[in-house]
Write an enzyme that holds these catalytic residues in place. Sequence first.
Site, PDB file in Angstrom:
ATOM      1  N   GLY A 154       0.852  -1.187   0.000  1.00 17.03           N
ATOM      2  CA  GLY A 154       0.000   0.000   0.000  1.00 17.03           C
ATOM      3  C   GLY A 154       0.885   1.232   0.000  1.00 17.03           C
ATOM      4  O   GLY A 154       2.082   1.141  -0.280  1.00 17.03           O
ATOM      5  N   CYS A 211      -5.804  10.089  -1.159  1.00  7.44           N
ATOM      6  CA  CYS A 211      -6.690   9.222  -1.942  1.00  7.44           C
ATOM      7  C   CYS A 211      -6.468   9.544  -3.428  1.00  7.44           C
ATOM      8  O   CYS A 211      -5.801  10.521  -3.761  1.00  7.44           O
ATOM      9  CB  CYS A 211      -8.146   9.452  -1.546  1.00  7.44           C
ATOM     10  SG  CYS A 211      -8.771  11.050  -2.079  1.00  7.44           S
ATOM     11  N   ASP A 251      11.184  -6.567   4.443  1.00  4.43           N
ATOM     12  CA  ASP A 251      10.427  -5.308   4.483  1.00  4.43           C
ATOM     13  C   ASP A 251      10.974  -4.361   3.417  1.00  4.43           C
ATOM     14  O   ASP A 251      12.102  -4.507   2.960  1.00  4.43           O
ATOM     15  CB  ASP A 251      10.551  -4.678   5.883  1.00  4.43           C
ATOM     16  CG  ASP A 251       9.482  -3.616   6.139  1.00  4.43           C
ATOM     17  OD1 ASP A 251       8.489  -3.589   5.388  1.00  4.43           O
ATOM     18  OD2 ASP A 251       9.637  -2.829   7.088  1.00  4.43           O
ATOM     19  N   GLU A 252      10.199  -3.389   3.030  1.00  9.96           N
ATOM     20  CA  GLU A 252      10.576  -2.350   2.061  1.00  9.96           C
ATOM     21  C   GLU A 252      11.059  -2.948   0.738  1.00  9.96           C
ATOM     22  O   GLU A 252      12.090  -2.556   0.187  1.00  9.96           O
ATOM     23  CB  GLU A 252      11.671  -1.430   2.659  1.00  9.96           C
ATOM     24  CG  GLU A 252      11.363  -0.882   4.047  1.00  9.96           C
ATOM     25  CD  GLU A 252      10.253   0.170   4.070  1.00  9.96           C
ATOM     26  OE1 GLU A 252       9.683   0.484   3.020  1.00  9.96           O
ATOM     27  OE2 GLU A 252       9.960   0.639   5.177  1.00  9.96           O
ATOM     28  N   CYS A 257      -6.503   9.571   3.963  1.00 11.42           N
ATOM     29  CA  CYS A 257      -6.110  10.720   3.145  1.00 11.42           C
ATOM     30  C   CYS A 257      -5.931  11.953   4.023  1.00 11.42           C
ATOM     31  O   CYS A 257      -6.809  12.297   4.811  1.00 11.42           O
ATOM     32  CB  CYS A 257      -7.144  10.995   2.057  1.00 11.42           C
ATOM     33  SG  CYS A 257      -6.744  12.452   1.070  1.00 11.42           S
ATOM     34  N   SER A 304       0.341   3.337   5.756  1.00 11.48           N
ATOM     35  CA  SER A 304      -0.856   2.499   5.632  1.00 11.48           C
ATOM     36  C   SER A 304      -0.825   1.312   6.590  1.00 11.48           C
ATOM     37  O   SER A 304      -1.768   0.526   6.632  1.00 11.48           O
ATOM     38  CB  SER A 304      -0.984   1.999   4.187  1.00 11.48           C
ATOM     39  OG  SER A 304       0.143   1.232   3.832  1.00 11.48           O
ATOM     40  N   CYS A 321      -7.654  13.246  -4.434  1.00  8.33           N
ATOM     41  CA  CYS A 321      -6.796  14.327  -3.922  1.00  8.33           C
ATOM     42  C   CYS A 321      -5.411  14.274  -4.572  1.00  8.33           C
ATOM     43  O   CYS A 321      -4.820  15.310  -4.873  1.00  8.33           O
ATOM     44  CB  CYS A 321      -6.676  14.239  -2.405  1.00  8.33           C
ATOM     45  SG  CYS A 321      -8.229  14.576  -1.557  1.00  8.33           S
ATOM     46  N   MET A 337       2.441   4.934   1.818  1.00  9.28           N
ATOM     47  CA  MET A 337       3.121   5.214   3.081  1.00  9.28           C
ATOM     48  C   MET A 337       2.077   5.450   4.187  1.00  9.28           C
ATOM     49  O   MET A 337       0.980   5.924   3.914  1.00  9.28           O
ATOM     50  CB  MET A 337       4.025   6.432   2.936  1.00  9.28           C
ATOM     51  CG  MET A 337       5.192   6.109   2.013  1.00  9.28           C
ATOM     52  SD  MET A 337       6.418   7.393   1.953  1.00  9.28           S
ATOM     53  CE  MET A 337       7.124   7.253   3.599  1.00  9.28           C
TER      54      MET A 337
HETATM   55 ZN   LIG Z   1      -8.571  12.622  -0.351  1.00 10.85          ZN
END
Ligand SMILES: [Zn+2]
Length: 190
Positions: free
Chosen positions: A14, A176, A87-88, A144, A18, A179, A16
Amino acid sequence: MKIKKAGHIEIFCGCMFSGKTTHLIKRIAQLKKSGAKIQVFNFHLDERYGKNNIISHDGKKIKCEMAKNSTDILKHIKKDTDVVAIDEIHFFNKNLVNLCTKLADNGKIVLTSGLDKDAFGKPFETATLIMAEAEYVKKVHAKCELCTDKASFSYRTNEDKNTISVGAKDKYIPLCRNCFNVEYKNRSKK
Ligand SMILES: [Zn+2]
């Protein structure tokens, strides 16, 4: 007859903030409880939270080994390790995909976590390919920053054009789709 142990691949991905790493740490703890021998790796440049630790944004922390690339990981995997967590994954090149499939083919559980998209909304190749190979894909979301909808984009708040730029809240906000698109349009008008 010896029963062959089945391996598989899991991915948490996902944007950052998240909770990807939180999910990874929880899954590691769950497998540890069941008695599995686990090795955890992180990319060597990601030292935001100190060397040899993976720390989630909500403050959970576990020990890890730092690796430069997939060869480096392979070199350090012990024979009796049941679970390899990485990870990452977006920081690694796509050789990591071959490593993950090879480990799963050989009976290991491979846990992976990372960003699915870069700061420009483009998919990270390594993450995309691991998603295709994985038996279990979990997409996680942030909130968001502008409208509190579910966010799946990491928006970079400065003008840095590099694909990789390690940072946290100082450089990125989760947005989101709507945006993110609006912010990008406004930026290109500047
Ligand atoms: Zn948004």
